[in-house]
Design a protein around this motif. Sequence first.
Motif, PDB file in Angstrom:
ATOM      1  N   ASP A   1       0.871  -1.174   0.000  1.00 20.96           N
ATOM      2  CA  ASP A   1       0.000   0.000   0.000  1.00 20.96           C
ATOM      3  C   ASP A   1       0.905   1.220   0.000  1.00 20.96           C
ATOM      4  OD1 ASP A   1      -1.639   2.171   0.668  1.00 20.96           O
ATOM      5  OD2 ASP A   1      -2.973   0.917   1.876  1.00 20.96           O
ATOM      6  N   LYS A   2       1.093   1.795  -1.168  1.00 24.63           N
ATOM      7  CA  LYS A   2       2.023   2.928  -1.284  1.00 24.63           C
ATOM      8  C   LYS A   2       1.528   4.145  -0.502  1.00 24.63           C
ATOM      9  CE  LYS A   2       4.263   1.974  -5.684  1.00 24.63           C
ATOM     10  NZ  LYS A   2       4.548   2.530  -7.010  1.00 24.63           N
ATOM     11  N   ARG A   3       0.229   4.355  -0.479  1.00 26.53           N
ATOM     12  CA  ARG A   3      -0.321   5.515   0.230  1.00 26.53           C
ATOM     13  C   ARG A   3      -0.037   5.417   1.734  1.00 26.53           C
ATOM     14  NH1 ARG A   3      -5.853   5.906  -1.581  1.00 26.53           N
ATOM     15  NH2 ARG A   3      -4.835   6.435  -3.515  1.00 26.53           N
ATOM     16  N   ALA A   4      -0.203   4.223   2.291  1.00 29.99           N
ATOM     17  CA  ALA A   4       0.048   4.014   3.721  1.00 29.99           C
ATOM     18  C   ALA A   4       1.521   3.728   4.001  1.00 29.99           C
ATOM     19  CB  ALA A   4      -0.797   2.856   4.231  1.00 29.99           C
ATOM     20  N   ASP A   5       2.305   3.494   2.944  1.00 27.89           N
ATOM     21  CA  ASP A   5       3.721   3.133   3.046  1.00 27.89           C
ATOM     22  C   ASP A   5       3.899   1.893   3.922  1.00 27.89           C
ATOM     23  OD1 ASP A   5       6.406   3.233   2.484  1.00 27.89           O
ATOM     24  OD2 ASP A   5       6.852   4.774   3.974  1.00 27.89           O
TER      25      ASP A   5
ATOM     26  N   SER B   1      -2.747   0.384  -3.499  1.00 25.90           N
ATOM     27  CA  SER B   1      -3.096   1.802  -3.606  1.00 25.90           C
ATOM     28  C   SER B   1      -1.879   2.544  -4.114  1.00 25.90           C
ATOM     29  CB  SER B   1      -3.565   2.382  -2.274  1.00 25.90           C
ATOM     30  OG  SER B   1      -2.475   2.569  -1.401  1.00 25.90           O
ATOM     31  N   GLY B   2      -2.120   3.640  -4.726  1.00 21.81           N
ATOM     32  CA  GLY B   2      -1.015   4.421  -5.267  1.00 21.81           C
ATOM     33  C   GLY B   2      -1.032   5.834  -4.751  1.00 21.81           C
ATOM     34  N   PRO B   3      -0.032   6.583  -5.152  1.00 15.93           N
ATOM     35  CA  PRO B   3       0.051   7.981  -4.693  1.00 15.93           C
ATOM     36  C   PRO B   3      -1.071   8.834  -5.254  1.00 15.93           C
ATOM     37  CG  PRO B   3       1.930   7.393  -6.103  1.00 15.93           C
ATOM     38  CD  PRO B   3       1.060   6.196  -5.977  1.00 15.93           C
TER      39      PRO B   3
END
Length: 76
Positions: free
Chosen positions: A9-13, A74-76
């Motif tokens: 999950d890129k948004r949550a890193d 998820s992405g940025p």
Amino acid sequence: MDARSWTWDKRADAAYLAFGDGPRRVARTVPVRDGETVVAALDFGADGALLGIELLNAEVQLSAAMKAVAEIISGP
């Protein structure tokens, strides 16, 4: 122990490596610390089996090879 899924999950890193056959309920989560900072969490079922590993600050912790094979949820 076989990995069932590897998500990022890129948004949550955060990244998650799930083990086992299908969904199971997490009974206990154990934080893994580097000094005072939580860097990962281990999820265990009621029977004590390791269900998954969550890596926090995944952008830094994941190698390029791990990023390449992770399912991005998820992405940025």
